[in-house]
Structure formats: structure tokens, C-alpha cells
Design an enzyme around this catalytic site. Structure first.
Site, PDB file in Angstrom:
ATOM      1  CG  HIS A   1      -1.746  -1.185   1.406  1.00 38.13           C
ATOM      2  ND1 HIS A   1      -2.885  -1.402   0.666  1.00 38.13           N
ATOM      3  CD2 HIS A   1      -1.629  -2.271   2.228  1.00 38.13           C
ATOM      4  CE1 HIS A   1      -3.433  -2.562   1.031  1.00 38.13           C
ATOM      5  NE2 HIS A   1      -2.688  -3.099   1.973  1.00 38.13           N
TER       6      HIS A   1
HETATM    7  C1  BDR Z   1      -3.094   0.799   5.212  1.00 43.49           C
HETATM    8  O1  BDR Z   1      -3.352   0.317   6.523  1.00 43.49           O
HETATM    9  C2  BDR Z   1      -2.174  -0.127   7.140  1.00 43.49           C
HETATM   10  O2  BDR Z   1      -2.370  -1.392   7.679  1.00 43.49           O
HETATM   11  C3  BDR Z   1      -1.084  -0.082   6.094  1.00 43.49           C
HETATM   12  O3  BDR Z   1       0.141   0.325   6.672  1.00 43.49           O
HETATM   13  C4  BDR Z   1      -1.598   0.925   5.093  1.00 43.49           C
HETATM   14  O4  BDR Z   1      -1.206   2.237   5.440  1.00 43.49           O
HETATM   15  C5  BDR Z   1      -3.735  -0.123   4.203  1.00 43.49           C
HETATM   16  O5  BDR Z   1      -5.112  -0.161   4.394  1.00 43.49           O
END
Ligand code: BDR
Ligand code: CA
Length: 314
Positions: free
Chosen positions: A244
Site C-alpha cells: 500500500h
Molecule cells: C493501510 O493500513 C495499514 O495497515 C497499512 O500500513 C496501510 O497504510 C492499508 O489499508
């Protein structure tokens, strides 16, 4: 050659946050990292503040200043994601405890002071976690809002739905009131939602290429991502889990990797069923003000080529 772009990374590391920070470390010609601000999110604040410093030390960047910020969302109880990131938030490799100190200034004040002292329109905010710190800064010092060059965030989801509830993505879900402040602030926003990040699978082949770099940071990153993936691989049944947060930094380096649309985004804060949902007016069916560029498509091979090329420079 143009001067590097000044950025603040606001983060809740998190293995994928760590990958985003490393991508910035590998790109000093393009990015000048003014500081890292930490927020409660994937794990509580003490751990995100510890983890940010671990990444700096792993990459031999003890010069980077790390500021601790909000330990809870603006108006709610903190929700964390140890089920994804492990107990420490950086589970996977064996990592040394950090020795570099945290800065004494609060992250919110660092954000305010930096935006006031740097020339207007020269500082980009990169948010990789819940938007609490930036929302608090905007509320405390609204004069900084027009001074922000751009706010590039990982958050939200629309065509892909959510990942923490059927409707909501984790970063927005944790602090929807903060997200509402940001989307209502008038700051120029670029949003990297799940629609993009779910196309970026850290497959075995891509991790093999990363491991082949052979350095300690690259090796630790591969171990982090292998841990981080186990949950997503089970959940989505794919070869590798989505990556992500590095999308935010990748956008600053190579915006042409991404395609999206400028449209209106509103945040659901009331409904129990859909709280934290990013309601994206992709088809322009309302006359609501267009307040964000929402990315939807990405060149996945180009993204991983960039990541691997820059990790190799650390
Ligand atoms: C986001 O949520 C967190 O778990 C990850 O680091 C990312 O920023 C993804 O939904
Ligand atoms: Ca994150």
C-alpha cells in the site's frame, strides 16, 4: 537539475510504511525528507515511533529527525492492526532496538512550524496512516493549509470496497473525523486507495528480485514483506499481498505510473455500517466540489522496477 522536493512523511510503521520510507531514502536526488512524524495506527504510538527509528537506523540514516504525534484518533478509541502487522508492527526480521532519540517537539507542532518556516507551496505532506496529526495541525493552525504544496495519502477505497470493514479502508476507518477535516480543508489531495494498491502484489518473483539486491536493508525488507503477506495471501488467495504505502512516494517520483480522476470525496462518519467509507463521486453525479485526485490504475511492473532500483541505492 531541479532542487529535491521537500517532504514530511507522516506514518504508523507498519512493514509497508517501512517500504515507503526506504523508497524515499533511496531517492535523495528527488526528495528531501524534512522529518518523519509518527501516529498511532497499525500499532500504538510508542511502537510506531520505535519502528520509524528502527528503519532509519537499518538504512544508516540516524540524521533523520523523528517526531512522535497523536496517540489516539481525534474523537474515537484507537483501533490497531496487529492481526496484519504482528505484535511489534514490524514483525518478520530480527531488528535491533533503536538508539537514536525521538525529537522532543510534538509532531503536530513540527508540521506547523515547518509549513510556516519553509516557503509557501514547497512542502508536500505524505501520509501513510490515519490522518490524525495533519488534521490536528490544520485545526490548530489553519494558516498553514494554503502553504501545503500537496497532500499525498494512502487511504480509502471505492471500486475495491474496504479492507477493515466491507466499506472502509484501515487508515480512514481509524480516524474518520480527521479524514473529514482533511477532505474539507481545501488542500490539494492525491489519494492512493485500495483500487491502486490491490494491483501491487509483492509476488514471490518480485520478492526474489528484491532479495537479490543483497544488502541488509533489502534483506530485512523482504523478511518484513514475507511476514506482512501471509495474512493477505490467505485473505485474497493471491500470489503475494498488496503493497500500500510506497505508492505515495512512488507518485512523487514517477506520477506517470498512476492514472486517476479529479473528483469529490466525502467521508462517512455517522453510519455504523459504513463508517470510514470514502464516498468517491467518480462519475460526477453530484455538483459537490472536486477536492481530490483519486488514483485508480497503476503500472504494477513499473512500480516494482522503481522500488527495486531505489532499494538498491540504499
Ligand atoms: C493501510 O493500513 C495499514 O495497515 C497499512 O500500513 C496501510 O497504510 C492499508 O489499508
Ligand atoms: Ca501505514
Amino acid at each position: 537539475m531541479t532542487a529535491p522536493r521537500k517532504i514530511i512523511i507522516d506514518t504508523d510503521p507498519g512493514q509497508d510504511d517501512a517500504a515507503a520510507i526506504m523508497l524515499a531514502f533511496g531517492s535523495p536526488a528527488e526528495l528531501e525528507l524534512l522529518g518523519i512524524t509518527t501516529v498511532a495506527g497499525n500499532v500504538p504510538l510508542t511502537l510506531t515511533s520505535r519502528n520509524a527509528r528502527i528503519i532509519c537506523e537499518l538504512c544508516d540514516r540516524r540524521d533523520v529527525r523523528v517526531f512522535a504525534g497523536a496517540d489516539k484518533p481525534v474523537a474515537r478509541k484507537l483501533v490497531t492492526a496487529e492481526h496484519v502487522h504482528g505484535k511489534t508492527g514490524l514483525d518478520g526480521p530480527t531488528l535491533d532496538e533503536p538508539v537514536m532519540p525521538l525529537q522532543t517537539q510534538h509532531a503536530v507542532d513540527f508540521i506547523i512550524d515547518t509549513l510556516r518556516s519553509e516557503a509557501a507551496g514547497t512542502v508536500t505532506l505524505c501520509t501513510l496512516g490515519p490522518l490524525t496529526n495533519v488534521a490536528l495541525a490544520f485545526q490548530k493552525a489553519p494558516d498553514i493549509i494554503p502553504r501545503v504544496a500537496e497532500l499525498v495519502m494512502m487511504g480509502g477505497g471505492f471500486f475495491e470496497g474496504g479492507n477493515i470493514t466491507p466499506a472502509a479502508e484501515f487508515n480512514i476507518y481509524v480516524d474518520p473525523e480527521a479524514a473529514e477535516v482533511i477532505f474539507g480543508s481545501g488542500v490539494p489531495i492525491v489519494m492512493m486507495p485500495l483500487d491502486v494498491t490491490h494491483r501491487l502484489l509483492a509476488s514471490k518473483d518480485r520478492l526474489r528480485r528484491m532479495a537479490a539486491i543483497g544488502t541488509a536493508p533489502a534483506k530485512a525488507m523482504v523478511e518484513m514483506l514475507e511476514f506482512f503477506e501471509r495474512f493477505d495471501v490467505e485473505k485474497y488467495g493471491s500470489d503475494g499481498g498488496p503493497l500500500h504505502d510506497p505508492t505515495v512516494v512512488a507518485y512523487l517520483l514517477k506520477p506517470e505510473l498512476f492514472q486517476g480522476r479529479h473528483c469529490n470525496v466525502e467521508i462517512e462518519t455517522k453510519s455504523e455500517l459504513t463508517v470510514g467509507m470514502t464516498v468517491v463521486d467518480w462519475w460526477h453525479v453530484t455538483s459537490r466540489k472536486r477536492n481530490a485526485t483519486v488514483m485508480r490504475f497503476v503500472d504494477a511492473d513499473g512500480f516494482f522496477d522503481l522500488l527495486i532500483e531505489r532499494f538498491a541505492r540504499i
